[in-house]
Design an enzyme around this catalytic site. Structure first.
Site, PDB file in Angstrom:
ATOM      1  N   CYS A  50       0.842  -1.211   0.000  1.00  0.00           N
ATOM      2  CA  CYS A  50       0.000   0.000   0.000  1.00  0.00           C
ATOM      3  C   CYS A  50       0.874   1.257   0.000  1.00  0.00           C
ATOM      4  O   CYS A  50       1.903   1.324   0.678  1.00  0.00           O
ATOM      5  CB  CYS A  50      -0.900  -0.008   1.230  1.00  0.00           C
ATOM      6  SG  CYS A  50      -1.986   1.420   1.290  1.00  0.00           S
ATOM      7  N   CYS A  54       0.464   4.654   7.048  1.00  0.00           N
ATOM      8  CA  CYS A  54      -0.180   4.487   8.359  1.00  0.00           C
ATOM      9  C   CYS A  54       0.785   3.725   9.290  1.00  0.00           C
ATOM     10  O   CYS A  54       1.176   2.597   8.977  1.00  0.00           O
ATOM     11  CB  CYS A  54      -1.500   3.745   8.214  1.00  0.00           C
ATOM     12  SG  CYS A  54      -2.550   4.453   6.928  1.00  0.00           S
ATOM     13  N   CYS A  57       0.494  -0.049  10.340  1.00  0.00           N
ATOM     14  CA  CYS A  57       0.041  -1.037   9.359  1.00  0.00           C
ATOM     15  C   CYS A  57       1.179  -1.834   8.729  1.00  0.00           C
ATOM     16  O   CYS A  57       2.118  -1.260   8.170  1.00  0.00           O
ATOM     17  CB  CYS A  57      -0.763  -0.333   8.273  1.00  0.00           C
ATOM     18  SG  CYS A  57      -1.470  -1.505   7.113  1.00  0.00           S
ATOM     19  N   CYS A  94     -16.739  -8.940   5.718  1.00  0.00           N
ATOM     20  CA  CYS A  94     -16.065  -7.699   5.341  1.00  0.00           C
ATOM     21  C   CYS A  94     -14.829  -8.024   4.506  1.00  0.00           C
ATOM     22  O   CYS A  94     -14.058  -8.914   4.864  1.00  0.00           O
ATOM     23  CB  CYS A  94     -15.674  -6.945   6.613  1.00  0.00           C
ATOM     24  SG  CYS A  94     -14.948  -5.340   6.264  1.00  0.00           S
ATOM     25  N   CYS A 127     -19.731  -5.859   3.824  1.00  0.00           N
ATOM     26  CA  CYS A 127     -18.977  -4.650   4.135  1.00  0.00           C
ATOM     27  C   CYS A 127     -17.680  -4.688   3.333  1.00  0.00           C
ATOM     28  O   CYS A 127     -17.127  -5.769   3.104  1.00  0.00           O
ATOM     29  CB  CYS A 127     -18.676  -4.657   5.636  1.00  0.00           C
ATOM     30  SG  CYS A 127     -17.620  -3.324   6.185  1.00  0.00           S
ATOM     31  N   CYS A 187     -19.239   2.191   8.999  1.00  0.00           N
ATOM     32  CA  CYS A 187     -18.531   1.502  10.080  1.00  0.00           C
ATOM     33  C   CYS A 187     -17.256   2.300  10.295  1.00  0.00           C
ATOM     34  O   CYS A 187     -16.397   2.342   9.406  1.00  0.00           O
ATOM     35  CB  CYS A 187     -18.230   0.073   9.637  1.00  0.00           C
ATOM     36  SG  CYS A 187     -17.165  -0.821  10.775  1.00  0.00           S
ATOM     37  N   ARG A 259     -17.804  -2.661  18.090  1.00  0.00           N
ATOM     38  CA  ARG A 259     -17.069  -3.875  17.700  1.00  0.00           C
ATOM     39  C   ARG A 259     -15.719  -3.924  18.399  1.00  0.00           C
ATOM     40  O   ARG A 259     -14.881  -3.047  18.206  1.00  0.00           O
ATOM     41  CB  ARG A 259     -16.837  -3.894  16.182  1.00  0.00           C
ATOM     42  CG  ARG A 259     -18.112  -3.858  15.389  1.00  0.00           C
ATOM     43  CD  ARG A 259     -17.859  -4.017  13.897  1.00  0.00           C
ATOM     44  NE  ARG A 259     -19.065  -3.711  13.161  1.00  0.00           N
ATOM     45  CZ  ARG A 259     -20.092  -4.552  12.990  1.00  0.00           C
ATOM     46  NH1 ARG A 259     -20.039  -5.771  13.475  1.00  0.00           N
ATOM     47  NH2 ARG A 259     -21.164  -4.167  12.310  1.00  0.00           N
TER      48      ARG A 259
END
Ligand code: SF4
Length: 323
Positions: A50, A54, A57, A94, A127, A187, A259
């Site tokens: 990616c 972040c 991550c 998801c 999702c 979400c 969650r």
């Protein structure tokens, strides 16, 4: 319903612990069927590589995390995973892809739409989490059968640039607006244990409280420190801080599914029980949460049995769609 501000959230959060969780329990019982936890399964449909940075991550190409990249999963593999998830009791499936975002013109996006069309025939809530969306991409996802879009704000607006520099907090809000306008439910939650203060966590909650419509679900993740990322080595979150945050979220957003997401492998069974008491009513289920470890299916079933918690039965699809 009163719209909470940082001041009112702090007032709740700072209450004596037992008063806070008792009040949260009452809010939970007023809005939700008792003793029921929703099981969700999260599948990584495109892993690693990616462009974003972040700091938590393992999938960011900015860090050497040793993760093997995987290109977009073929439809058949996703369908098999979704069918297995359904057979194991999950009512929400998801699919996550490690991308900065998608636009309606991407070939990869068209392939995701095709997958969504097939998965949505299984009757679970569908999702996806694909990063930033244009309004048109959001509309196409909704038309393909997506019921909810996950896009976390991660942390407070003030702390955000300590965690991500390749996009902004406002970019996240813009995507959430596109999702809402397309009629998908949102979400959206955060990650705690990244070096932020307890006030930062409440500031994130304050932003969530300002959403119109309110988020349908709020994932609360505890950082799973990933080797090679800047946040490797961060200590675990204090359990009482986590329970206080869950209880405050339950009180501030009583109708949202709260969650209990990443980081459960660093919580004791007793700690998780406290989280359920304070209003968490959903967990991610399965041995992996994208690239992070998650308690095994058997361990989760045994914990839920021990606590006398049942699992949420599938809802007719129409009821799970945002209005
Ligand atoms: S959290 Fe998402 S956007 Fe950020 S680096 Fe990981 S995959 Fe990319």
């Amino acid at each position: 319903m009163t719209r909470h501000t940082l001041t009112s959230l702090r007032e709740l959060y700072d209450r004596p612990f037992f008063d806070l969780i008792q009040q949260a329990r009452e809010a939970y019982r007023a809005h939700w069927p008792e003793n029921e936890v929703q099981l969700c399964t999260l599948m990584s449909i495109k892993t690693g590589g990616c462009s974003e940075d972040c700091a938590y991550c393992s999938q960011s190409s900015h860090y050497d995390t040793g993760l093997s990249r995987e290109s977009l999963a073929p439809l058949q593999r996703v369908l098999e995973t979704a069918e297995r998830a359904k057979a194991n009791g999950s009512t929400r499936f998801c699919m996550g892809a490690a991308w900065r975002g998608v636009t309606e013109h991407d070939a990869k996006f068209q392939s995701v739409l095709e997958t969504v069309r097939e998965v949505s025939k299984l009757g679970m809530e569908v999702c996806v989490t694909l990063g930033q969306l244009t309004p048109e991409a959001a509309r196409q996802l909704r038309a393909a059968g997506v019921t909810a879009y996950n896009h976390n704000l991660d942390t407070s607006p003030e702390f955000y640039s300590n965690i991500v520099t390749t996009h902004t907090f406002q970019d996240r809000l813009d995507t959430i607006r596109s999702v809402q306008q397309a009629g998908m439910s949102v979400c959206c939650g955060g990650i705690i244990g990244m070096g932020e203060s307890e006030i930062d966590r409440l500031k994130l909650l304050e932003v969530l409280c300002g959403f119109d419509p309110a988020p349908e679900s709020v994932p609360i993740n505890c950082l799973m420190p990933m080797s090679g990322t800047p946040l490797d080595g961060q200590p675990p979150v204090d359990i009482f801080q986590l329970v206080r945050l869950i209880a405050t979220t339950r009180l501030a957003l009583p109708k949202a599914r709260v969650r209990l997401s990443a980081g459960r492998t660093r919580l004791s069974r007793e700690g998780q029980a406290f989280c359920f008491f304070a209003g968490a009513n959903s967990i991610f289920y399965g041995d992996k949460l994208l690239t992070a470890a998650n308690p095994g299916v058997d361990a989760d079933r045994s914990l839920l049995d021990e606590l006398g918690l049942g699992i949420t039965a599938p809802q007719p699809l129409a009821e799970s769609l945002a209005g």
